[in-house]
Scaffold this motif. Structure first.
Motif, PDB file in Angstrom:
ATOM      1  N   PRO A  37       0.799  -1.225   0.000  1.00  0.00           N
ATOM      2  CA  PRO A  37       0.000   0.000   0.000  1.00  0.00           C
ATOM      3  C   PRO A  37       0.836   1.283   0.000  1.00  0.00           C
ATOM      4  O   PRO A  37       0.321   2.344   0.363  1.00  0.00           O
ATOM      5  CB  PRO A  37      -0.746  -0.122   1.329  1.00  0.00           C
ATOM      6  CG  PRO A  37       0.290  -0.714   2.250  1.00  0.00           C
ATOM      7  CD  PRO A  37       1.084  -1.681   1.381  1.00  0.00           C
ATOM      8  N   ASP A  38       2.102   1.212  -0.375  1.00  0.00           N
ATOM      9  CA  ASP A  38       2.906   2.426  -0.404  1.00  0.00           C
ATOM     10  C   ASP A  38       2.315   3.445  -1.364  1.00  0.00           C
ATOM     11  O   ASP A  38       1.733   3.086  -2.397  1.00  0.00           O
ATOM     12  CB  ASP A  38       4.339   2.111  -0.819  1.00  0.00           C
ATOM     13  CG  ASP A  38       5.113   1.363   0.256  1.00  0.00           C
ATOM     14  OD1 ASP A  38       4.718   1.454   1.433  1.00  0.00           O
ATOM     15  OD2 ASP A  38       6.090   0.685  -0.077  1.00  0.00           O
ATOM     16  N   VAL A  39       2.497   4.707  -1.056  1.00  0.00           N
ATOM     17  CA  VAL A  39       2.108   5.783  -1.956  1.00  0.00           C
ATOM     18  C   VAL A  39       3.296   6.048  -2.866  1.00  0.00           C
ATOM     19  O   VAL A  39       4.335   6.544  -2.427  1.00  0.00           O
ATOM     20  CB  VAL A  39       1.711   7.054  -1.186  1.00  0.00           C
ATOM     21  CG1 VAL A  39       1.285   8.149  -2.159  1.00  0.00           C
ATOM     22  CG2 VAL A  39       0.591   6.750  -0.201  1.00  0.00           C
ATOM     23  N   GLU A  85      -0.917   5.767   7.491  1.00  0.00           N
ATOM     24  CA  GLU A  85      -0.184   4.913   6.569  1.00  0.00           C
ATOM     25  C   GLU A  85       0.525   3.754   7.263  1.00  0.00           C
ATOM     26  O   GLU A  85       0.563   2.632   6.768  1.00  0.00           O
ATOM     27  CB  GLU A  85       0.823   5.745   5.770  1.00  0.00           C
ATOM     28  CG  GLU A  85       0.170   6.633   4.727  1.00  0.00           C
ATOM     29  CD  GLU A  85      -0.638   5.831   3.713  1.00  0.00           C
ATOM     30  OE1 GLU A  85      -0.064   4.926   3.079  1.00  0.00           O
ATOM     31  OE2 GLU A  85      -1.837   6.100   3.576  1.00  0.00           O
ATOM     32  N   ALA A  86       1.098   3.999   8.421  1.00  0.00           N
ATOM     33  CA  ALA A  86       1.824   2.940   9.123  1.00  0.00           C
ATOM     34  C   ALA A  86       0.899   1.819   9.575  1.00  0.00           C
ATOM     35  O   ALA A  86       1.349   0.688   9.794  1.00  0.00           O
ATOM     36  CB  ALA A  86       2.565   3.519  10.322  1.00  0.00           C
ATOM     37  N   ALA A  87      -0.394   2.135   9.712  1.00  0.00           N
ATOM     38  CA  ALA A  87      -1.364   1.145  10.190  1.00  0.00           C
ATOM     39  C   ALA A  87      -2.150   0.501   9.058  1.00  0.00           C
ATOM     40  O   ALA A  87      -3.055  -0.296   9.329  1.00  0.00           O
ATOM     41  CB  ALA A  87      -2.329   1.807  11.170  1.00  0.00           C
ATOM     42  N   GLU A 102       0.704  -5.906   5.983  1.00  0.00           N
ATOM     43  CA  GLU A 102       0.838  -7.291   6.441  1.00  0.00           C
ATOM     44  C   GLU A 102       0.884  -8.274   5.271  1.00  0.00           C
ATOM     45  O   GLU A 102       1.005  -9.482   5.486  1.00  0.00           O
ATOM     46  CB  GLU A 102      -0.330  -7.635   7.365  1.00  0.00           C
ATOM     47  CG  GLU A 102      -0.402  -6.757   8.610  1.00  0.00           C
ATOM     48  CD  GLU A 102      -1.571  -7.111   9.495  1.00  0.00           C
ATOM     49  OE1 GLU A 102      -2.212  -8.165   9.250  1.00  0.00           O
ATOM     50  OE2 GLU A 102      -1.859  -6.342  10.428  1.00  0.00           O
ATOM     51  N   ARG A 103       0.794  -7.750   4.047  1.00  0.00           N
ATOM     52  CA  ARG A 103       0.739  -8.599   2.854  1.00  0.00           C
ATOM     53  C   ARG A 103       1.716  -8.067   1.786  1.00  0.00           C
ATOM     54  O   ARG A 103       1.324  -7.514   0.783  1.00  0.00           O
ATOM     55  CB  ARG A 103      -0.691  -8.618   2.304  1.00  0.00           C
ATOM     56  CG  ARG A 103      -0.879  -9.371   0.979  1.00  0.00           C
ATOM     57  CD  ARG A 103      -2.283  -9.112   0.468  1.00  0.00           C
ATOM     58  NE  ARG A 103      -2.523  -9.572  -0.888  1.00  0.00           N
ATOM     59  CZ  ARG A 103      -2.351  -8.837  -1.994  1.00  0.00           C
ATOM     60  NH1 ARG A 103      -1.918  -7.591  -1.904  1.00  0.00           N
ATOM     61  NH2 ARG A 103      -2.610  -9.336  -3.186  1.00  0.00           N
ATOM     62  N   PRO A 104       3.013  -8.256   1.967  1.00  0.00           N
ATOM     63  CA  PRO A 104       3.971  -7.851   0.931  1.00  0.00           C
ATOM     64  C   PRO A 104       3.936  -8.846  -0.229  1.00  0.00           C
ATOM     65  O   PRO A 104       4.590  -9.886  -0.198  1.00  0.00           O
ATOM     66  CB  PRO A 104       5.313  -7.875   1.669  1.00  0.00           C
ATOM     67  CG  PRO A 104       5.120  -8.881   2.761  1.00  0.00           C
ATOM     68  CD  PRO A 104       3.685  -8.794   3.174  1.00  0.00           C
ATOM     69  N   ALA A 107      -8.438  -8.619   3.015  1.00  0.00           N
ATOM     70  CA  ALA A 107      -7.983  -8.092   4.301  1.00  0.00           C
ATOM     71  C   ALA A 107      -6.994  -6.952   4.132  1.00  0.00           C
ATOM     72  O   ALA A 107      -6.871  -6.089   5.009  1.00  0.00           O
ATOM     73  CB  ALA A 107      -7.357  -9.211   5.133  1.00  0.00           C
ATOM     74  N   ALA A 108      -6.265  -6.929   3.008  1.00  0.00           N
ATOM     75  CA  ALA A 108      -5.294  -5.871   2.728  1.00  0.00           C
ATOM     76  C   ALA A 108      -5.918  -4.674   2.021  1.00  0.00           C
ATOM     77  O   ALA A 108      -5.215  -3.724   1.673  1.00  0.00           O
ATOM     78  CB  ALA A 108      -4.155  -6.433   1.874  1.00  0.00           C
ATOM     79  N   TRP A 109      -7.246  -4.711   1.793  1.00  0.00           N
ATOM     80  CA  TRP A 109      -7.983  -3.641   1.123  1.00  0.00           C
ATOM     81  C   TRP A 109      -7.513  -3.450  -0.319  1.00  0.00           C
ATOM     82  O   TRP A 109      -7.627  -2.369  -0.878  1.00  0.00           O
ATOM     83  CB  TRP A 109      -7.837  -2.309   1.860  1.00  0.00           C
ATOM     84  CG  TRP A 109      -8.323  -2.286   3.265  1.00  0.00           C
ATOM     85  CD1 TRP A 109      -8.952  -3.282   3.955  1.00  0.00           C
ATOM     86  CD2 TRP A 109      -8.207  -1.183   4.178  1.00  0.00           C
ATOM     87  NE1 TRP A 109      -9.244  -2.873   5.232  1.00  0.00           N
ATOM     88  CE2 TRP A 109      -8.800  -1.596   5.405  1.00  0.00           C
ATOM     89  CE3 TRP A 109      -7.678   0.097   4.081  1.00  0.00           C
ATOM     90  CZ2 TRP A 109      -8.850  -0.759   6.520  1.00  0.00           C
ATOM     91  CZ3 TRP A 109      -7.735   0.929   5.190  1.00  0.00           C
ATOM     92  CH2 TRP A 109      -8.315   0.509   6.389  1.00  0.00           C
TER      93      TRP A 109
END
Length: 363
Positions: A161-163, A175-177, A182-184, A219-221
Motif C-alpha cells: 500500500p505504499d504511496v 499509513e503505518a497502520a 501485512e501482505r507484501p 484483508a489488505a484492502w
C-alpha cells in the motif's frame, strides 16, 4: 479455449469457479493454506492470469502516453501498476507492470489479455513496439514475500500500500497502520511448460489455493480489476491513486477526469471494508446488494472467509453513506449484518485538494 492448470493434478486440488476457474480454489485445507500463505510458507497458482508483452525501443514512452502511470526511464526490474482509462476517466484495463530492460511485462486478469493486446495493437501506429499476448507461454505464481526457489524468475512486487511517486492516498487510515503492510505481495513469471516442476520443487513451500490469496487480498484492502471495478469505476473510488496514478505526469486518456475529481470534488462512490456477521456459517455471493434502511447503497464486490477475522468483504458504496452506520448485505433472502471500516474517506477529494494546494480561492 478453456484453461486448466497442471497444478490441478496435485492431491486434494479443487478447481475454482468464475474468474478463478482453471486453477485450484484450495487443496483440501483452505484455512491452513491461508495461514501458510500469510506466513510466507506457501505459493498460489495464478497461471490463469493473462500476460501481455511489449518490446521495442519506444515501448516505455509509448505506454507512458497511454496510461495513468509515469513510465519514462523506468529502471529495469522495478515494479509498478498502471491503468488504461476511458475518455471519461473510467477504468478500462489495469495492469501490473515490470520492465526487464528489453521487454515490458503486463500481468492482467486472464479475461483481459486478448482485449488489451488487441487495443494496444490498434494504438501502435508507426512506433517501434511489438505487442504479444504471451499468456499461453507464461504462468504467474503468487506469494507473500520472496521465494528463494523462484529467485531466478522475473518477479513483480506489488507496490501496495505504499504511496508511489506522484500518487496520493484516499484512505482514512494512518499509513503505518494500513493493513496492506501485512501482505507484501509478489508475483513470479514462470514458463508455462515448467510451472508444475517449479512449484513442486519448492520443498519448503506448500501450494495454496485462490481462496487463500483472495482472503488476504480482501484483508489488505487491495482492489482487483473485474471485482471492485465496473463500467463506472474511477481510480479515486478504490484508493488506486496511491499506486496506479501519477498526478504530475503528461497527458493521457482520462487525465482530465482524474485531475478534476482530485482537485475540485469527491468521487461519487467509495471502497469500504466490511466485517460480516458469521452466525449463518455461509457467505453472501459477490455482487450482493449492500442495503441501508431498506435502500440499496452499493454492492459487495469481494467476499472471503479470513482465517483470523472470519467473514469479510470489500464493497463499493455511495459516498454519502454514514461511515458509522451498520449495513446489511442482502443475498436473495439471506441478510448479513455488516460493520463498516472506512477505506476511502467520504470527504476524499476536496479535502485532499486543499491539503496539497491545488484549489484556488478561500480555504
Amino acid at each position: 479455449m478453456t484453461y486448466s492448470s497442471p497444478l490441478l493434478d496435485l492431491p486434494g486440488a479443487v478447481e475454482g469457479g468464475g474468474p478463478d476457474a482453471g486453477v485450484a480454489a484450495h487443496y483440501g485445507d483452505p484455512f491452513r493454506e491461508q495461514r501458510s500463505l500469510a506466513q510466507g510458507a506457501a505459493v498460489v497458482d495464478l497461471s490463469h492470469r493473462g500476460v501481455v508483452t511489449v518490446s521495442g525501443p519506444d515501448r516505455l514512452s509509448w505506454l507512458n502516453s497511454l496510461t495513468s502511470q509515469l513510465l519514462l526511464d523506468l529502471p529495469p526490474g522495478r515494479s509498478t501498476e498502471t491503468l488504461l482509462l476511458t475518455v471519461q476517466g473510467r477504468i478500462e484495463y489495469g495492469a501490473r507492470l515490470l520492465d526487464d530492460g528489453a521487454t515490458t511485462w503486463l500481468i492482467v486478469e486472464g479475461s483481459e489479455a486478448q482485449g488489451l493486446a488487441g487495443w494496444l495493437q490498434r494504438m501502435k501506429f508507426m512506433l517501434r513496439v511489438e505487442i504479444a499476448d504471451a499468456s499461453a507461454d507464461w504462468a504467474v505464481v503468487g506469494s507473500v514475500g520472496p521465494v528463494a526457489g523462484l529467485a531466478d524468475h522475473a518477479v513483480w512486487v506489488d507496490p501496495w500500500p505504499d504511496v508511489t511517486g506522484g500518487g496520493f492516498p484516499y484512505s482514512a487510515v494512518q499509513e503505518a497502520a494500513h493493513p496492506g503492510r501485512e501482505r507484501p505481495w509478489s508475483e513470479y513469471l514462470v514458463p508455462q511448460d515448467s510451472l508444475y516442476s517449479a512449484v513442486t520443487s519448492l520443498g519448503d513451500h506448500r501450494a495454496a489455493g485462490t481462496m487463500a490469496s483472495e482472503a488476504l487480498r480482501v484483508a489488505a484492502w487491495r482492489p482487483r480489476i473485474g471485482f471492485e471495478t465496473d463500467d463506472k469505476a474511477i481510480p479515486h473510488e478504490l484508493d488506486l491513486l496511491r499506486t496506479a496514478v501519477h498526478l504530475a505526469k503528461g497527458c493521457y486518456r482520462g487525465q482530465e477526469t482524474v485531475a478534476r475529481v482530485h482537485n475540485l470534488g469527491h468521487p461519487p462512490r467509495r471502497l469500504v471494508f466490511l466485517h460480516l456477521d458469521g452466525s449463518q456459517h455461509t457467505l453472501p455471493k459477490e455482487g450482493s446488494a449492500v442495503v441501508l434502511d431498506g435502500r440499496v447503497v452499493g454492492r459487495a464486490t469481494s467476499v472471503a472467509h479470513h482465517w483470523e477475522m472470519g467473514p469479510i468483504a470489500l464493497a463499493v458504496i455511495k459516498r454519502s453513506v454514514d461511515p458509522a452506520a451498520t449495513l446489511v448485505v442482502q443475498d436473495d433472502d439471506e441478510l448479513y449484518a455488516a460493520a463498516q471500516e472506512v477505506i476511502v474517506a467520504p470527504d476524499a477529494g476536496q479535502v485532499v485538494g486543499r491539503a496539497t494546494g491545488f484549489l484556488r480561492g478561500p480555504r
